[in-house]
Design an enzyme around this catalytic site. Structure first.
Site, PDB file in Angstrom:
ATOM      1  N   THR A 150      -5.663 -12.623   4.649  1.00  0.00           N
ATOM      2  CA  THR A 150      -5.959 -11.604   5.058  1.00  0.00           C
ATOM      3  C   THR A 150      -7.998 -10.387   4.038  1.00  0.00           C
ATOM      4  O   THR A 150      -7.730 -11.209   3.304  1.00  0.00           O
ATOM      5  CB  THR A 150      -5.080 -10.643   3.572  1.00  0.00           C
ATOM      6  OG1 THR A 150      -4.046 -11.129   4.274  1.00  0.00           O
ATOM      7  CG2 THR A 150      -5.579  -8.368   3.785  1.00  0.00           C
ATOM      8  N   GLN A 348      29.238   9.089  -4.039  1.00  0.00           N
ATOM      9  CA  GLN A 348      28.706   7.950  -4.760  1.00  0.00           C
ATOM     10  C   GLN A 348      29.739   6.325  -3.733  1.00  0.00           C
ATOM     11  O   GLN A 348      28.789   5.542  -3.523  1.00  0.00           O
ATOM     12  CB  GLN A 348      29.834   7.821  -6.076  1.00  0.00           C
ATOM     13  CG  GLN A 348      28.696   6.804  -6.503  1.00  0.00           C
ATOM     14  CD  GLN A 348      27.201   7.374  -7.495  1.00  0.00           C
ATOM     15  OE1 GLN A 348      26.901   8.251  -7.454  1.00  0.00           O
ATOM     16  NE2 GLN A 348      27.162   5.918  -8.466  1.00  0.00           N
ATOM     17  N   GLY A 416      20.301   8.766 -15.011  1.00  0.00           N
ATOM     18  CA  GLY A 416      19.041   8.776 -15.967  1.00  0.00           C
ATOM     19  C   GLY A 416      18.694   7.136 -16.699  1.00  0.00           C
ATOM     20  O   GLY A 416      17.957   6.290 -16.680  1.00  0.00           O
ATOM     21  N   THR A 437       5.522  -5.343   4.017  1.00  0.00           N
ATOM     22  CA  THR A 437       4.361  -5.234   4.859  1.00  0.00           C
ATOM     23  C   THR A 437       3.342  -7.191   4.233  1.00  0.00           C
ATOM     24  O   THR A 437       2.918  -6.890   5.834  1.00  0.00           O
ATOM     25  CB  THR A 437       2.820  -4.385   3.483  1.00  0.00           C
ATOM     26  OG1 THR A 437       3.650  -3.233   3.536  1.00  0.00           O
ATOM     27  CG2 THR A 437       1.738  -4.512   3.896  1.00  0.00           C
ATOM     28  N   GLU A 439       3.203 -11.028   4.619  1.00  0.00           N
ATOM     29  CA  GLU A 439       3.358 -11.656   6.177  1.00  0.00           C
ATOM     30  C   GLU A 439       4.109 -10.954   6.906  1.00  0.00           C
ATOM     31  O   GLU A 439       5.310 -11.741   7.705  1.00  0.00           O
ATOM     32  CB  GLU A 439       4.702 -12.406   5.094  1.00  0.00           C
ATOM     33  CG  GLU A 439       4.024 -13.450   3.509  1.00  0.00           C
ATOM     34  CD  GLU A 439       4.587 -14.800   3.659  1.00  0.00           C
ATOM     35  OE1 GLU A 439       5.152 -15.661   4.616  1.00  0.00           O
ATOM     36  OE2 GLU A 439       4.302 -15.816   2.624  1.00  0.00           O
TER      37      GLU A 439
END
Lengths: 659, 659
Positions: A150, A348, A416, A437, A439
């Site tokens: 890259t 849930q 929380g 993102t 490979e």
């Protein structure tokens, strides 16, 4: 659990019964045939708790990198040879990727950089000579290295890389050079601190044979370039900067590398697919430049398999935390009654149960990919190459996008307490995020999957034999007939859970998207050209690839359920596969738009999804227990195997209260 | 931009034209009538760049907390009085929340803890005496304080809190006590380091009037409890631990507080809604305990308005970065042609354009909420209270869930460079994540919205006057008639973009969900009771609330477009509103299942969405420029206003290369 009554007692209308409790050990063994390796590796870290990141301590990147290095040495010192795994026993290599993901995702990636990328490029793109020179030093981490592909301005479009390697025929050397800032190698793992050498992807340029002095550009090739001397100082012409803090994976020393006329011997070209002789003549056994380049990139498929495995490992961990916590956390309840476990609330369940179903389906699909990959490496069967390429690209993209969202939902499901660093969901998400993102950007990879499906589809019209696995054409011919109104309106749960309905529905969708995409591309390319037509249909392209991956997942999930001999385990596996398929059918409007399912059938599916969520809630804890992640590896106080007994004990201790 | 041709030239079939470039300054002024305040506040931070977190530096939580304190003092030293804003000029207070979100989200939350929660509880739950005693010290941060509501085991279910305040009549004091570990106050902002006092929510217990010596439990009330002396040492009976590192917001010193028989004067009860006299007699102007408790919690609505504003501010920032980067980042292209900006790819447009449309709609809906809130505070009109409660709960939940996902998509849209800490998307997501949970878990808040809609719906049958704003009943009566087949099949873009079609469709959905929910609850409650029936229908409940919020958003977005006098700005605003509505209609299967739209209409909508995305791509950069976030506040090198000119300049510098 007290809430079971709430969630399970009102579903009789849909013929959903309570799932039998299954034997967790049986399930664990069924899911995992490499368990001894897991036990050995995890035992190592039981001996070295000081090497496990404590998210609650706010490590600097330098401290984190040092921990990762020490973890790697623990593995090497125990006698494992990751590079041998990669070349001879790939299933174990990928398994290690998955295991280590929950030790520290930076460690998985450190392993990936050193072995899959640096080691893999030397071994797979080089020849015997390179293997002899480097294998042992790479394997033992005596020669840490980089995969310098890259660039600042060039990522997905590898063919557009700008770094140059120009042959100086007189000195028999390549001159590696960064022509402008946009070509600075960027995000290179192992570069900022450890890397002593790198596989550098650069445009290979040799003097034109006509003697004019002009240079012939043969496109991007791979070269081994030394970066630092034995004391760790960068070599002349090599400028490296630390890429700094990242969203996650701060245990990896990513760097940016600029080359200024760096000279390396001619032999440093990794020359399996193309070579240059003493006189500067370029030659390759593969005549087409495009196919040569594809062969080079094709050798990198293994990285995607490893990332898929690690991503599935992360999902298992996140789900273990979220499901265990939700099963014991209580909040609200009927008037004057005790509070109810949050996992008893349908909201849930709607968050976590389809995710559990998807996790199992991904796990089985990943197993299939690993198996195919090993077979390809063993048999060197050309026919498998495209299949493995397509499946690895599709599954890497689908899995990592899915898991990225899923971790976030797990965090939110834990309220929380999910936000406390010590409970790890934040770091898992931040570390995993970039899996989408690197490979191969997921949007780009999905396009490759569609391109391969289209190629096969078109070839079939030209008389080539179809690949047996994905003969969508046949399905299209069968199921694109005007839908049978009886089937379209059939709402009985036994029909809706019939594998032949589920598989056929997902195959129908893929076949239909493939058929119509081919037609649209044909139509638009007349006016817009191939590039324009492809972009015009891009959303259609992406939908096709996802549909294809979901087909594979469903078939593997149903197959795994069918093959399971224990009836109790099998029933849970079947319920998971059904939920996965029904969830996807219900959420894709294409089935309604094509009138493949009538409105009342869509509504029946929605009710069945809710019923299956409720049914699976009863075995949700055993289903995550079957992942068998030891507490000393999972670490999150709210998600330990002991949480059901003493929900907040270790959490209180972590905060400094007396336990 | 070179790619414009690709994205805009092939859409004529859907009557979509290129949008005119509008004047960014005009748009900015239209969007924002408090601009002078923004300019003043942002100018302060231009003078103090050293106080802005540099994500690339890996701050410890202690360092970050210190920066946040200093930022707060900069604002106070400049003469702003946040507590006066909160009590007299709420729009400015909420605006400050939004502005500061991009300075540092921890700063917004520090402000929220000190003023909205601590200050707000004293001012709104106390009486004149409390206001006199504390106002100035709170305002000047001389008395940093906490809002001690949440306990380790009790969050959403506030009525179930276990901390006690027992009156000792002889000494005329409350004894505040934590009865067990589950009742330790947890996640309390300002507690770990700064807090000198706290509003503590505890069960008020007084001796029973019968003289039996038994205690009457009057439920949860608020008390002011001192925590530390002026040197910062905790007072006797108060044990505080740092909650440690969190996923984000590490500039906030969250702590856990355990009380052991802490004595406070009787006057420390915040007694606006209930009081206890010298003899221990409890009295309240509100006779119903449930309504008294609701009145107490109702005073906390403002916090949700502030969070909504801050969340929208975060989305503006993330979108500015993602859109600017995508407009200049180039990758791939036609054969032998130059590379194309990634924003020209429909896949990138599909990610970012609906998000831009949603951002605008959220912004206008948030403005409406702020306006209503201020009106409620000014007029003290009881009728507005339920309206503001419903809208603040719904919009907080919808916005923060949406923005959480959106930031992740922005990160992914920026590829590898989005993963650099310096580009801020990671920290924005991590900091923002908990917005989904605190000040009301989103799943719980959405249920409150549905409950209010149902109440109004049922009241209407009992002859109460309907609130004018959301008379879904009337809509249901009009639009639930067998759909007009002509309209159901109408696919012309002028119809699909007609506000009356869009608004009616979203209202139809809400009315339909409301009507059927009421019927299902009636049916199920016979057998399951109210609690069981509600849970049985929970997914339906949540769908209703989201549908309602989207109605509000669309009406505000269309209204804002219509009121805009500049025709160029108006066209963009109208396109954004249309895209928002069509995207929601297309993605909800209910419209198809009810045959509200025919299959060919669904497909026409899909085509129109793609066309609008392409159309808006042409003005995407001006649309984020209109948010007018100065570079010194945005900070992300890949997202600066100068990025279009010199895309990577400041990014290279940040990494250490010569600029």
């Amino acid at each position: 659990m007290q809430g079971d009554q709430l969630s399970c007692s009102h579903t009789s209308a849909h013929a959903v019964r309570r799932l039998p409790r299954f034997d967790v050990t049986l399930m664990e063994h069924y899911l995992d045939d490499l368990r001894p390796l897991k036990e050995e590796v995890y035992e190592l870290f039981k001996q070295h708790p000081e090497l496990l990141v404590k998210e609650e301590e706010g490590l600097s990147k330098e401290e984190h990198r040092e921990l990762v290095r020490r973890c790697l040495h623990v593995i090497l010192d125990a006698g494992y040879s990751p590079l041998s795994f990669l070349t001879k026993d790939q299933a174990k290599y990928f398994y290690l990727s998955e295991l280590l993901a929950l030790v520290d995702l930076s460690l998985t990636i450190k392993l990936g950089v050193q072995y899959s990328l640096w080691g893999g490029s030397v071994v797979n793109l080089g020849t015997e000579r390179h293997r002899r020179a480097y294998f042992d030093d790479i394997d033992r981490f005596r020669l840490p290295g980089c995969f310098a592909m890259t660039e600042l301005k060039h990522g997905s479009n590898v063919a557009g890389l700008q770094t140059e390697a120009v042959l100086d025929v007189h000195k028999d050397e390549w001159v590696v050079h960064t022509p402008d800032d946009g070509a600075i190698k960027w995000w290179i793992g192992n570069a900022a601190e450890d890397g002593r050498a790198a596989t550098v992807f650069a445009r290979l340029k040799v003097p034109a044979p006509d003697g004019s002095g002009a240079l012939d550009d043969h496109g991007v090739h791979a070269f081994v370039v030394p970066l630092r001397d034995s004391s760790g100082n960068t070599l002349p012409g090599v400028e490296i900067h630390d890429c700094g803090y990242k969203v996650g994976l701060n245990g990896i020393d990513n760097g940016a590398i600029q080359f200024t006329h760096v000279r390396i011997p001619r032999e440093n070209l990794l020359d399996r697919f193309a070579t240059v002789d003493r006189s500067g003549r370029y030659s390759s056994p593969i005549t087409s430049a495009a196919r040569r380049f594809a062969a080079t990139l094709g050798e990198l498929t293994g990285g995607r398999v490893g990332l898929t495995a690690a991503s599935v490992g992360v999902l298992k961990g996140a789900l273990t935390i979220a499901v265990r916590y939700s099963a014991q956390r209580q909040q609200f309840g009927p008037p004057d009654g005790p509070e109810v476990a949050v996992l008893d609330y349908p909201s849930q369940q709607a968050k976590l149960m389809p995710m559990l179903a998807t996790c199992y389906a991904l796990m089985f699909a990943k197993n299939r990919l690993v198996q195919k990959y090993c077979e390809m490496k063993r048999t060197k069967d050309e026919a498998l190459v495209a299949d493995v390429h397509s499946l690895s690209a599709g599954l890497k993209a689908y899995t990592t996008t899915y898991v990225n969202t899923a971790i976030g939902v797990c965090r939110e499901s834990c309220g929380g307490h999910g936000y406390a660093s010590v409970n790890r969901l934040g770091a898992l998400r931040s570390d995993h995020d970039i899996f989408q993102t690197f490979e191969g950007d997921n949007t780009v990879l999905l396009q490759q999957v569609a391109a391969l499906l289209l190629k096969e589809y078109r070839d079939s019209f030209r008389g080539s034999p179809l690949m047996a696995t994905w003969s969508y054409l046949k399905i299209w011919a069968q199921d694109s007939l005007p839908a049978n109104p009886l089937v379209t309106h059939e709402t009985d749960p036994s029909h809706l859970r019939d594998p032949s309905f589920l598989v056929r529905a997902l195959r129908y969708r893929t076949a239909r998207l493939l058929h119509t995409l081919a037609a649209r591309l044909r139509k638009h390319s007349r006016r817009l050209g191939d590039f324009g037509a492809w972009n015009k249909c891009l959303m259609h392209v992406l939908a096709l690839s996802r549909a294809h991956v979901e087909c594979v997942m469903l078939e593997e999930a149903l197959g795994a359920a069918e093959r399971c001999v224990d009836p109790d385990c099998r029933r849970s596996l079947k319920a998971l596969a059904d939920l996965f398929a029904l969830d996807r059918i219900h959420s894709d409007i294409i089935f309604r738009n094509d009138d493949y399912i009538a409105p009342e059938k869509a509504k029946a599916i929605q009710r069945l999804i809710e019923a299956l969520c409720s049914e699976l809630r009863g075995v949700a804890v055993p289903l995550v227990d079957s992942f068998a992640i030891p507490d000393h590896i999972l670490r999150a106080p709210i998600g330990l195997s002991t949480t059901a007994v003493d929900p907040y004990g270790s959490y209180l201790e972590a905060a400094g209260f007396d336990g």
